[in-house]
Scaffold this motif. Structure first.
Motif, PDB file in Angstrom:
ATOM      1  N   SER A 145     -23.482  19.113 -10.194  1.00 17.34           N
ATOM      2  CA  SER A 145     -22.699  20.435 -10.566  1.00 17.34           C
ATOM      3  C   SER A 145     -21.943  20.187 -11.950  1.00 17.34           C
ATOM      4  N   PHE A 146     -21.640  18.963 -11.928  1.00 19.08           N
ATOM      5  CA  PHE A 146     -20.962  18.185 -13.298  1.00 19.08           C
ATOM      6  C   PHE A 146     -21.977  17.312 -14.169  1.00 19.08           C
ATOM      7  N   GLY A 147     -23.268  17.716 -14.133  1.00 16.99           N
ATOM      8  CA  GLY A 147     -23.967  16.829 -15.127  1.00 16.99           C
ATOM      9  C   GLY A 147     -23.572  17.064 -16.448  1.00 16.99           C
ATOM     10  N   ASP A 148     -23.240  15.620 -16.926  1.00 14.73           N
ATOM     11  CA  ASP A 148     -22.757  15.633 -18.213  1.00 14.73           C
ATOM     12  C   ASP A 148     -23.431  14.514 -19.106  1.00 14.73           C
ATOM     13  N   PRO A 158      -7.411  20.120 -37.362  1.00 14.77           N
ATOM     14  CA  PRO A 158      -8.096  20.779 -36.031  1.00 14.77           C
ATOM     15  C   PRO A 158      -9.442  21.380 -36.353  1.00 14.77           C
ATOM     16  N   GLY A 159     -10.375  21.163 -35.593  1.00 18.43           N
ATOM     17  CA  GLY A 159     -11.804  21.804 -35.667  1.00 18.43           C
ATOM     18  C   GLY A 159     -12.160  22.493 -34.345  1.00 18.43           C
ATOM     19  N   ILE A 160     -13.514  22.995 -34.890  1.00 19.82           N
ATOM     20  CA  ILE A 160     -14.163  23.802 -33.315  1.00 19.82           C
ATOM     21  C   ILE A 160     -15.004  22.731 -32.729  1.00 19.82           C
ATOM     22  N   GLU A 161     -14.566  22.653 -31.621  1.00 25.98           N
ATOM     23  CA  GLU A 161     -15.759  21.763 -30.756  1.00 25.98           C
ATOM     24  C   GLU A 161     -16.590  22.625 -29.873  1.00 25.98           C
ATOM     25  N   LEU A 162     -18.122  22.408 -30.145  1.00 23.45           N
ATOM     26  CA  LEU A 162     -19.109  23.240 -29.555  1.00 23.45           C
ATOM     27  C   LEU A 162     -19.588  22.637 -28.534  1.00 23.45           C
ATOM     28  N   PHE A 163     -19.595  23.054 -27.100  1.00 26.86           N
ATOM     29  CA  PHE A 163     -20.226  22.451 -26.054  1.00 26.86           C
ATOM     30  C   PHE A 163     -21.395  23.304 -25.607  1.00 26.86           C
ATOM     31  N   VAL A 164     -22.701  22.861 -25.772  1.00 31.20           N
ATOM     32  CA  VAL A 164     -23.941  23.223 -25.420  1.00 31.20           C
ATOM     33  C   VAL A 164     -24.534  23.040 -24.023  1.00 31.20           C
ATOM     34  N   TYR A 165     -24.729  23.873 -23.273  1.00 30.19           N
ATOM     35  CA  TYR A 165     -24.954  23.682 -21.674  1.00 30.19           C
ATOM     36  C   TYR A 165     -26.376  24.270 -21.608  1.00 30.19           C
ATOM     37  N   GLY A 166     -27.129  23.653 -20.310  1.00 35.69           N
ATOM     38  CA  GLY A 166     -28.459  24.331 -20.104  1.00 35.69           C
ATOM     39  C   GLY A 166     -28.395  25.034 -18.891  1.00 35.69           C
ATOM     40  N   THR A 208     -37.380  26.270 -16.227  1.00 35.93           N
ATOM     41  CA  THR A 208     -38.052  26.295 -15.003  1.00 35.93           C
ATOM     42  C   THR A 208     -39.147  25.041 -14.787  1.00 35.93           C
ATOM     43  N   LYS A 209     -39.419  24.310 -15.908  1.00 36.67           N
ATOM     44  CA  LYS A 209     -40.184  23.110 -16.026  1.00 36.67           C
ATOM     45  C   LYS A 209     -39.590  21.864 -15.930  1.00 36.67           C
ATOM     46  N   TYR A 210     -38.448  21.785 -16.971  1.00 32.39           N
ATOM     47  CA  TYR A 210     -37.911  20.442 -16.991  1.00 32.39           C
ATOM     48  C   TYR A 210     -36.454  20.657 -16.569  1.00 32.39           C
ATOM     49  N   PRO A 211     -35.553  19.496 -16.364  1.00 33.38           N
ATOM     50  CA  PRO A 211     -34.040  19.846 -15.842  1.00 33.38           C
ATOM     51  C   PRO A 211     -33.162  20.044 -17.021  1.00 33.38           C
ATOM     52  N   ALA A 212     -32.044  20.877 -16.630  1.00 33.30           N
ATOM     53  CA  ALA A 212     -31.195  21.301 -17.642  1.00 33.30           C
ATOM     54  C   ALA A 212     -30.006  20.151 -17.321  1.00 33.30           C
ATOM     55  N   ARG A 213     -29.751  19.431 -18.088  1.00 35.27           N
ATOM     56  CA  ARG A 213     -29.012  18.163 -17.763  1.00 35.27           C
ATOM     57  C   ARG A 213     -27.342  18.284 -17.768  1.00 35.27           C
ATOM     58  N   GLN A 214     -27.123  19.309 -18.919  1.00 32.67           N
ATOM     59  CA  GLN A 214     -25.640  19.330 -19.127  1.00 32.67           C
ATOM     60  C   GLN A 214     -25.312  20.954 -18.416  1.00 32.67           C
ATOM     61  N   THR A 215     -24.266  20.739 -17.545  1.00 32.15           N
ATOM     62  CA  THR A 215     -24.094  22.100 -16.972  1.00 32.15           C
ATOM     63  C   THR A 215     -22.553  22.659 -17.572  1.00 32.15           C
ATOM     64  N   LEU A 216     -22.336  23.911 -17.616  1.00 33.56           N
ATOM     65  CA  LEU A 216     -21.100  24.537 -18.445  1.00 33.56           C
ATOM     66  C   LEU A 216     -19.787  24.024 -17.563  1.00 33.56           C
ATOM     67  N   GLU A 217     -20.182  23.703 -16.298  1.00 32.04           N
ATOM     68  CA  GLU A 217     -18.742  23.058 -15.524  1.00 32.04           C
ATOM     69  C   GLU A 217     -18.450  21.692 -15.950  1.00 32.04           C
ATOM     70  N   ALA A 218     -19.427  20.926 -16.393  1.00 32.72           N
ATOM     71  CA  ALA A 218     -19.057  19.619 -17.025  1.00 32.72           C
ATOM     72  C   ALA A 218     -18.464  19.845 -18.499  1.00 32.72           C
ATOM     73  N   SER A 219     -18.740  20.720 -19.346  1.00 32.45           N
ATOM     74  CA  SER A 219     -18.280  20.933 -20.461  1.00 32.45           C
ATOM     75  C   SER A 219     -16.907  21.388 -20.445  1.00 32.45           C
ATOM     76  N   GLN A 220     -16.725  22.543 -19.507  1.00 30.39           N
ATOM     77  CA  GLN A 220     -15.247  22.986 -19.368  1.00 30.39           C
ATOM     78  C   GLN A 220     -14.376  21.921 -18.975  1.00 30.39           C
TER      79      GLN A 220
END
Length: 445
Positions: free
Chosen positions: A170-173, A189-197, A209-221
């Motif tokens: 759930s916290f794949g980072d 101060p800048g804008i930090e962009l978090f990209v999740y799968g 569906t084929k390969y894993p999404a390694r980053q979760t939104l929950e980890a980024s938050q």
């Protein structure tokens, strides 16, 4: 006070090999079982780092991790002397041995997520090591990564070090490979962009569906909370699951940003129009350059094969920006043509420099994989462990160290040789003294 974006590159470790451990990483899988050259790999990375230092960039080096990882092998039940542990693992669980021998910590874009002091409420520069739970060979890195970062950025007044996130899917980072910062100036101060799968807590949300999404939104938050970021300076973007299934395992394989430039492929994101509008609104009235590379000029397959987006965009002392690209980009007709075009588009990008990092590329990591970006002011640079900062002396010392300790040929079968362990430990023991790192490795305890 002056402000910079420093790059801290990972030193390629003595066990650099091609075991094909990274499912979803096309280059890693396609070169599985090839014979590697650790000495050449380390020198290619070091040469690239020194070249950036010579361009006037603040450039540091991060130490590799101990491999083979006997600590992990013993934790999973292999007993006896070091040689016996390696022998048993090679016979009973060769895949586990290969995972415990990976030199993947060289790709320091995955080492941590970094937020500069200008963005954080407490005015400190924050580091959170990536937990890398999706891949066994990388999931054994975070504790030592934290030790190395703490020994490098070793001043509590300026730097805040967090524990890696809970070791759960759930916290794949995956660290800075899925994080980009846009700003007017590095010290503001800048804008930090978090990209999740994927959204781990929302099964209905899009995911590959084929390969894993390694980053979760929950980890980024979670990282945004730990780093004390303001919601008005934070943007979360969903990666396009279709491109993940085409081998785009991290955002830095399909996009890269620097200051007021975001360089990305047409297919990189979901809901691109609205997300770019959010970035623009939060960025303010200053000039902002979105460089979208269309599919009809560079296909996804060519972008992945050459790592067009796993390039570094750096701001030179002159104020111009330059792309640091692998020579693989130069050798691909479509990609090379686009890079020749990009310097004419009227954006701050005016130069392209090519570097041979093929030993890393064959294992799935380009120039951007090899570096951790750290926006800093001159006071913070002065607070860094100075033995880790690139200069003529360190470059010479590290080259001599590599020549002394690294093999020029290593096969997957060699990993069970106890002599490889002895050579690696001897090298790292000397490196801790050279870079003043203290006791960051298990074998030293």
């Amino acid at each position: 006070m002056k402000h910079f974006e420093a790059n801290f590159d990972g030193l390629v470790g003595p066990t650099h090999n091609y075991a094909g451990l990274s499912f979803g990483n096309v280059a890693s899988l396609s070169n599985a079982a090839a014979v590697s050259n650790p000495r050449a790999a380390a020198k290619q990375g070091l040469k690239k780092a020194k070249a950036l230092a010579d361009m006037g960039m603040v450039q540091g080096m991060l130490a590799p991790q101990e491999r083979p990882d006997l600590h992990t092998l013993r934790r999973i039940g292999f007993t006896g002397s070091d040689a016996e542990v390696l022998n048993k693992a090679a016979k009973q669980a060769p895949a586990l041995l290969r995972a415990c021998c990976s030199a993947s910590s060289m790709w320091t874009a995955n080492a941590a997520t970094v937020s500069p002091s200008a963005d954080c409420r407490d005015g400190k520069l924050h580091f959170t090591p990536a937990n890398l739970v999706d891949k066994l060979h990388r999931s054994i890195e975070p504790i030592t990564t934290g030790n190395i970062l703490a020994a490098t950025f070793n001043n509590d007044k300026h730097f805040s070090h967090h524990q890696h996130l809970p070791e759960h899917a759930s916290f794949g980072d995956e660290g800075a490979a899925n994080h980009t910062r846009l700003c007017r100036e590095y010290g503001k101060p800048g804008i930090e962009l978090f990209v999740y799968g994927q959204q781990a807590t929302n099964p209905a949300a899009p995911k590959p569906t084929k390969y894993p999404a390694r980053q979760t939104l929950e980890a980024s938050q979670a990282i945004a909370r730990l780093h004390q970021l303001d919601d008005n300076n934070t943007v979360y973007i969903s990666q396009n699951p279709d491109v993940i299934d085409q081998g785009v395992f991290h955002n830095d394989v399909i996009a890269v940003g620097n200051q007021n430039v975001l360089f990305y492929h047409q297919q990189a994101y979901l809901d691109t129009k609205n997300k770019l509008a959010e970035i623009k609104q939060k960025f303010g009235d200053s000039p902002l350059h979105f460089i979208e590379v269309p599919t009809n000029k560079v296909a996804i397959q060519d972008a992945v094969k050459t790592y067009l987006f796993n390039t570094q965009i750096i701001t030179l002392p002159s104020g111009e920006m330059a792309i640091i690209a692998p020579t693989n980009c130069q050798e691909n007709e479509a990609v090379h043509a686009y890079l020749q075009e990009v310097v004419t588009l009227g954006t701050p990008i005016k130069q392209v420099h090519y570097f041979d990092v093929k030993q890393s590329m064959q294992n799935g990591g380009g120039p951007a994989c090899l570096r951790l970006r750290v926006a800093m002011n001159d006071t913070e640079v002065a607070a860094v462990n100075q033995h880790t900062l690139m200069n003529d002396v360190l470059f010479s010392e590290l080259n001599n160290w590599i020549d002394k300790h690294y093999r020029d040929r290593l096969s997957v079968e060699d990993l069970a040789d106890p002599q490889v362990l002895i050579e690696s430990r001897t090298a790292l023991d000397e490196l801790t003294q050279l870079m003043n790192l203290g006791s960051v490795y298990q074998f030293q305890k």
